[in-house]
Design a protein around this motif. Structure first.
Motif, PDB file in Angstrom:
ATOM      1  N   ALA A 113      -3.672  -2.540  -4.291  1.00  0.00           N
ATOM      2  CA  ALA A 113      -2.237  -3.055  -4.309  1.00  0.00           C
ATOM      3  C   ALA A 113      -1.991  -4.084  -2.829  1.00  0.00           C
ATOM      4  N   ASP A 170       3.005   1.734  -3.268  1.00  0.00           N
ATOM      5  CA  ASP A 170       1.929   2.089  -4.573  1.00  0.00           C
ATOM      6  C   ASP A 170       1.724   3.591  -4.323  1.00  0.00           C
ATOM      7  N   CYS A 226      -6.894   0.187  -9.510  1.00  0.00           N
ATOM      8  CA  CYS A 226      -5.334   0.623  -9.758  1.00  0.00           C
ATOM      9  C   CYS A 226      -5.300   1.674  -8.470  1.00  0.00           C
ATOM     10  N   THR A 227      -5.458   1.161  -7.078  1.00  0.00           N
ATOM     11  CA  THR A 227      -5.198   2.009  -5.927  1.00  0.00           C
ATOM     12  C   THR A 227      -4.155   1.358  -5.088  1.00  0.00           C
ATOM     13  N   PRO A 228      -4.070   2.197  -3.972  1.00  0.00           N
ATOM     14  CA  PRO A 228      -3.302   1.692  -2.830  1.00  0.00           C
ATOM     15  C   PRO A 228      -3.871   0.402  -2.395  1.00  0.00           C
ATOM     16  N   ARG A 287       0.851  -1.061   0.044  1.00  0.00           N
ATOM     17  CA  ARG A 287       0.188   0.026  -0.040  1.00  0.00           C
ATOM     18  C   ARG A 287       0.895   1.325  -0.051  1.00  0.00           C
ATOM     19  N   CYS A 339      -0.583   0.664 -13.252  1.00  0.00           N
ATOM     20  CA  CYS A 339      -1.743   0.274 -12.450  1.00  0.00           C
ATOM     21  C   CYS A 339      -1.605   0.642 -11.149  1.00  0.00           C
ATOM     22  N   MET A 340      -0.462  -0.509 -10.567  1.00  0.00           N
ATOM     23  CA  MET A 340      -0.024  -0.748  -9.072  1.00  0.00           C
ATOM     24  C   MET A 340       1.139  -1.291  -8.887  1.00  0.00           C
ATOM     25  N   THR A 344       3.161   6.309  -7.013  1.00  0.00           N
ATOM     26  CA  THR A 344       2.347   6.745  -8.142  1.00  0.00           C
ATOM     27  C   THR A 344       2.487   8.342  -8.627  1.00  0.00           C
TER      28      THR A 344
END
Length: 344
Positions: free
Chosen positions: A266, A125, A261-263, A122, A142-143, A129
């Motif tokens: 991830a 990512d 595609c987010t923490p 988390r 994406c991640m 980003t």
């Protein structure tokens, strides 16, 4: 009235047919996801398949992701370029398989930095980003994730202090580890994880870096009997996508992809894999026939001293890549602390 009814019925039928055709087109979004670990690897059933199903559900079935494991579509180091060039729509990459190409995300490779894979994924990512568009500009990032902390596993013991690496041939997990083993008088023999078994069994390497259960996943449990019992390092990974494919999706479908595609995703992607890897250590103890060397506090200090120069090397590389390296390093540390994923 009969004529009007017939006309109305015909119009309704035409509109219905048009709507069905539109729905059929919208449902025909097929994406390929390629990776290079076995289909039985915890990352596929415990991460990728769950992610793909969630995308399908969130899109009302419009998006279907087909997963191709075990390097079916290309070699492990090629997956970034495969996604860039549209050979695959989504590629799972280990940036460290291409030394020097992705210097910013390589911060996560430095030993004794990330303590666990869940919060660590988390955090990495969320932090990365802000740099991904600069470093991975050829693709749609994406991640990013990491595996459960890994260590060194060898055919010859002991593995307890840095001096035990001298003169050995070692398969590193990534470029940062390769530099480390070279600095300790060992020779690095870098191959993807899927090639570890062949490398070790042929005697081309005496030792490999790996998380615990991957020793079983890749079939090395009978050839590596000596293990450094220390949470030593993690490897950074990323899911990247072909830009043209994602840009060509409808706004609704792009939103579905972006929402996955987010923490948070991830951490979900890494979690079951992390649990499986951590369980491998006890599995090895229960199996017997393995020697785990647990360093003393002073010996851990020797390992940390041996790896101390890696941060400075990373800062030099990141600066050359156009990043305020000191600020980036501080930001990574802060984000890891926020998710309780830093090494105390």
């Amino acid at each position: 009235m009969t004529l009007k009814a017939l006309l109305a019925s015909a119009c309704l039928a035409a509109l219905t047919a048009s709507a069905l055709t539109t729905t059929a087109r919208a449902a025909d979004v097929e994406l390929t996801l390629s990776h290079w670990v076995p289909a039985t690897h915890a990352l596929q059933p415990g991460g990728m398949e769950i992610w793909a199903k969630s995308i399908s559900d969130a899109s009302g079935g419009r998006i279907k992701i087909t997963i191709y494991p075990a390097s079916q579509l290309g070699a492990a180091p090629d997956h970034y370029d495969m996604a860039r060039d549209g050979i695959v729509d989504i590629g799972f990459i280990n940036p460290g398989y291409q030394p020097g190409r992705f210097p910013i995300i390589a911060a996560g490779e430095i030993p004794f930095l990330i303590s666990n894979a869940k919060g660590g994924s988390r955090a990495l990512d969320e932090w990365y980003t802000q740099y991904a568009a600069k470093e991975m500009k050829d693709v749609q990032f994406c991640m990013a994730i990491v595996h459960d902390p890994g260590t060194l596993h060898g055919t010859k013991g002991p593995i307890q202090v840095p001096a035990d690496l001298k003169g050995k041939n070692i398969r590193p997990a990534h470029a940062t580890m390769a530099r480390l083993v070279n600095s300790l008088g060992a020779a690095s023999v870098q191959v993807p994880a899927g090639d570890m078994r062949e490398l070790i069994s042929k005697g081309a390497a005496d030792m490999t870096a790996s998380p615990w259960n991957s020793i079983y996943t890749f079939g090395l449990q009978d050839v590596t009997k000596h293990h450094l019992d220390l949470p030593f390092y993690v490897t950074t990974f990323a899911f990247v996508m072909n830009k043209a494919k994602i840009d060509g999706l409808s706004p609704a479908d792009r939103k579905v992809i972006n929402d996955h595609c987010t923490p948070d995703w991830a951490e979900k992607m890494a979690s079951k894999w992390a649990d499986a890897e951590a369980a491998g250590r006890q599995k090895m103890i229960d199996a017997g026939g393995h020697t785990l060397y647990k360093p003393t506090a002073d010996e851990v200090g020797l390992w940390k001293k041996a790896t101390a120069s890696l941060q400075g090397e990373w800062e030099t590389s990141a600066t050359k890549a156009g990043v305020d390296a000191k600020a980036a390093w501080a930001g990574l540390g802060e984000t890891l602390r926020k998710y309780n994923a830093d090494v105390k």
